[in-house]
Every structure is written in C-alpha cells, then in structure tokens.
Design a protein around this motif. Structure first.
Motif, short mmCIF file in Angstrom:
data_model
loop_
_atom_site.label_atom_id
_atom_site.label_comp_id
_atom_site.label_asym_id
_atom_site.label_seq_id
_atom_site.Cartn_x
_atom_site.Cartn_y
_atom_site.Cartn_z
N PRO A 1 24.32 2.96 -4.85
CA PRO A 1 23.38 1.84 -4.88
C PRO A 1 22.20 2.04 -5.82
O PRO A 1 21.45 1.11 -6.07
CB PRO A 1 22.89 1.75 -3.44
CG PRO A 1 22.92 3.15 -2.94
CD PRO A 1 24.09 3.78 -3.65
N GLY A 2 22.00 3.22 -6.35
CA GLY A 2 20.90 3.47 -7.28
C GLY A 2 19.60 3.71 -6.56
O GLY A 2 19.53 3.74 -5.33
N LEU A 3 18.56 3.92 -7.36
CA LEU A 3 17.22 4.10 -6.82
C LEU A 3 16.39 2.88 -7.20
O LEU A 3 16.40 2.46 -8.35
CB LEU A 3 16.57 5.37 -7.40
CG LEU A 3 17.28 6.69 -7.10
CD1 LEU A 3 16.65 7.83 -7.89
CD2 LEU A 3 17.25 6.97 -5.61
N ASN A 4 15.70 2.34 -6.24
CA ASN A 4 14.95 1.09 -6.44
C ASN A 4 13.59 1.36 -7.08
O ASN A 4 12.55 1.19 -6.45
CB ASN A 4 14.80 0.36 -5.11
CG ASN A 4 14.26 -1.04 -5.29
OD1 ASN A 4 14.41 -1.63 -6.36
ND2 ASN A 4 13.63 -1.56 -4.26
N VAL A 5 13.61 1.82 -8.33
CA VAL A 5 12.40 2.02 -9.11
C VAL A 5 12.67 1.56 -10.54
O VAL A 5 13.79 1.66 -11.03
CB VAL A 5 11.92 3.49 -9.13
CG1 VAL A 5 11.48 3.95 -7.75
CG2 VAL A 5 12.97 4.42 -9.67
N GLY A 6 11.63 1.07 -11.19
CA GLY A 6 11.73 0.70 -12.59
C GLY A 6 11.53 1.90 -13.49
O GLY A 6 11.47 3.04 -13.03
N ASP A 7 11.40 1.64 -14.78
CA ASP A 7 11.23 2.73 -15.75
C ASP A 7 10.00 3.58 -15.45
O ASP A 7 10.08 4.81 -15.42
CB ASP A 7 11.08 2.16 -17.17
CG ASP A 7 12.33 1.49 -17.68
OD1 ASP A 7 13.34 1.49 -16.97
OD2 ASP A 7 12.28 0.94 -18.80
N ASP A 8 8.86 2.94 -15.24
CA ASP A 8 7.63 3.68 -14.96
C ASP A 8 7.74 4.43 -13.63
O ASP A 8 7.29 5.57 -13.52
CB ASP A 8 6.41 2.75 -14.92
CG ASP A 8 6.00 2.27 -16.29
OD1 ASP A 8 6.43 2.87 -17.30
OD2 ASP A 8 5.24 1.29 -16.37
N GLY A 9 8.32 3.80 -12.64
CA GLY A 9 8.50 4.45 -11.35
C GLY A 9 9.43 5.65 -11.44
O GLY A 9 9.22 6.67 -10.77
N PHE A 10 10.45 5.55 -12.28
CA PHE A 10 11.37 6.66 -12.47
C PHE A 10 10.65 7.85 -13.10
O PHE A 10 10.86 9.00 -12.72
CB PHE A 10 12.57 6.22 -13.33
CG PHE A 10 13.65 7.24 -13.47
CD1 PHE A 10 14.24 7.82 -12.36
CD2 PHE A 10 14.10 7.60 -14.72
CE1 PHE A 10 15.26 8.77 -12.50
CE2 PHE A 10 15.11 8.53 -14.87
CZ PHE A 10 15.69 9.13 -13.77
N TRP A 11 9.77 7.57 -14.05
CA TRP A 11 8.97 8.62 -14.68
C TRP A 11 8.01 9.24 -13.64
O TRP A 11 7.90 10.46 -13.54
CB TRP A 11 8.21 8.05 -15.86
CG TRP A 11 7.35 9.04 -16.61
CD1 TRP A 11 7.53 10.39 -16.72
CD2 TRP A 11 6.17 8.73 -17.34
NE1 TRP A 11 6.53 10.95 -17.49
CE2 TRP A 11 5.68 9.95 -17.89
CE3 TRP A 11 5.49 7.56 -17.60
CZ2 TRP A 11 4.54 10.01 -18.66
CZ3 TRP A 11 4.34 7.63 -18.39
CH2 TRP A 11 3.88 8.83 -18.91
N ASP A 12 7.34 8.39 -12.87
CA ASP A 12 6.44 8.89 -11.81
C ASP A 12 7.19 9.75 -10.80
O ASP A 12 6.69 10.79 -10.36
CB ASP A 12 5.76 7.73 -11.08
CG ASP A 12 4.79 6.94 -11.95
OD1 ASP A 12 4.34 7.47 -12.98
OD2 ASP A 12 4.50 5.79 -11.58
N LEU A 13 8.38 9.33 -10.44
CA LEU A 13 9.21 10.06 -9.49
C LEU A 13 9.53 11.46 -10.02
O LEU A 13 9.33 12.47 -9.34
CB LEU A 13 10.50 9.28 -9.21
CG LEU A 13 11.53 9.95 -8.31
CD1 LEU A 13 11.00 10.08 -6.89
CD2 LEU A 13 12.83 9.15 -8.34
N ARG A 14 10.03 11.52 -11.25
CA ARG A 14 10.35 12.82 -11.86
C ARG A 14 9.11 13.69 -11.97
O ARG A 14 9.14 14.90 -11.68
CB ARG A 14 10.97 12.63 -13.25
CG ARG A 14 12.30 11.93 -13.24
CD ARG A 14 12.98 11.93 -14.60
NE ARG A 14 12.11 11.84 -15.75
CZ ARG A 14 11.79 10.71 -16.38
NH1 ARG A 14 12.27 9.54 -15.96
NH2 ARG A 14 11.01 10.74 -17.46
#
Length: 159
Positions: free
Chosen positions: A87-100
C-alpha cells in the motif's frame, strides 16, 4: 525485503555501516546522540554553534554532512520501494525526506533497526503515527557555512 540479501545495494553501503567508512562515522553517531533529535528537534544555527560546536570541530562537522548524505542516499534506495509500493507510505516528497532524515537523526541503533526490519513495521508506524520531524539535515544547511564562528570555537578549544 531483507536488506543485506536484497542485491539492490552496493557494497559501499554495507561498508559505511559495518566498517565505519569514512573514519569519522563513530563521531557522527556521537554527534547525532548529542543533538538528541528525537527529543528536541532543534536545528537552528544558534543551537548548533552554542550547544554542539564545543564538542566537534568544523572539519568534523563537514565530514558529518557527507556521512549524513551517504546514509540518506542509501536509506532512500532502501525505502523508495516501500514508499511507492502497495500500500505504500502515505507521505509526499517532502514528508519522505523528513522521514528519512528523522530515521538518521534518531541514532545508529534506530537507523539499523529500520533497515533490518523485514516487515517494514517500524517505518510504517512512524508514518501512521506522524513520528518524524522536519528535518534533521537542516542542521547542516543552517550552520555548515559559518566558518568564522566555527574557527573561533575551534581556537577557543585549542584545536
């Protein structure tokens, strides 16, 4: 996905984690622990220069930025199929960067636990509970160019 058996990662990443390449990576994790990202989330120049710089040289800080970028590059390669999968992770580009960035900022043990988590439960839980911050890497953007202040701090320490 099993991290070390996936075949998707080159040996540089395994070396960076297991053989402490570059040589300052242990100091990098000391830096991460000192910042205490999970608890305080501070990244402004005043925080770093006043509370962190007395413990690390400007040269080390520049190395830390490189280590961070290396860790983030490989973490991105690892998480990208999870992020974009089903199902993926429910974050956008910026959120994906913040997550990492938060995964790195939460420390070596946390970082390793994420990449060794075959079920992806840790990273999924982080997203579902919004347990990540904007953005550990800003520490480098806000302070890495303030050479004069770092030199003053380094001189005061006698380094």
């Amino acid at each position: 996905m099993k991290f070390f058996e996936s075949g998707e990662f080159d040996n540089k990443f395994i070396d960076a984690i297991n053989k402490n390449i570059p040589k300052t990576s242990n100091r990098f994790w000391e830096f991460v622990d000192k910042v205490n990202w999970r608890e305080n989330g501070k990244y402004k120049e005043t925080f770093v220069l006043e509370e962190i710089a007395p413990y690390f040289t400007h040269e080390e800080f520049l190395d830390f930025r490189d280590i961070y970028e290396n860790l983030d590059t490989y973490l991105s390669k690892f998480l990208n199929p999870i992020w974009l999968g089903d199902p993926g992770l429910n974050v956008g580009d910026d959120g994906f960067w913040d997550l990492r960035s938060s995964i790195i900022g939460y420390g070596k043990d946390f970082y390793l636990s994420v990449i060794m988590d075959d079920s992806n439960k840790i990273v999924t839980n982080m997203v579902n509970t919004n347990n990540y911050r904007e953005n550990f890497s800003y520490i480098f953007h806000f302070t890495v160019t303030n050479v004069n202040r770092w030199e003053t701090i380094d001189n005061e320490k006698g380094k």
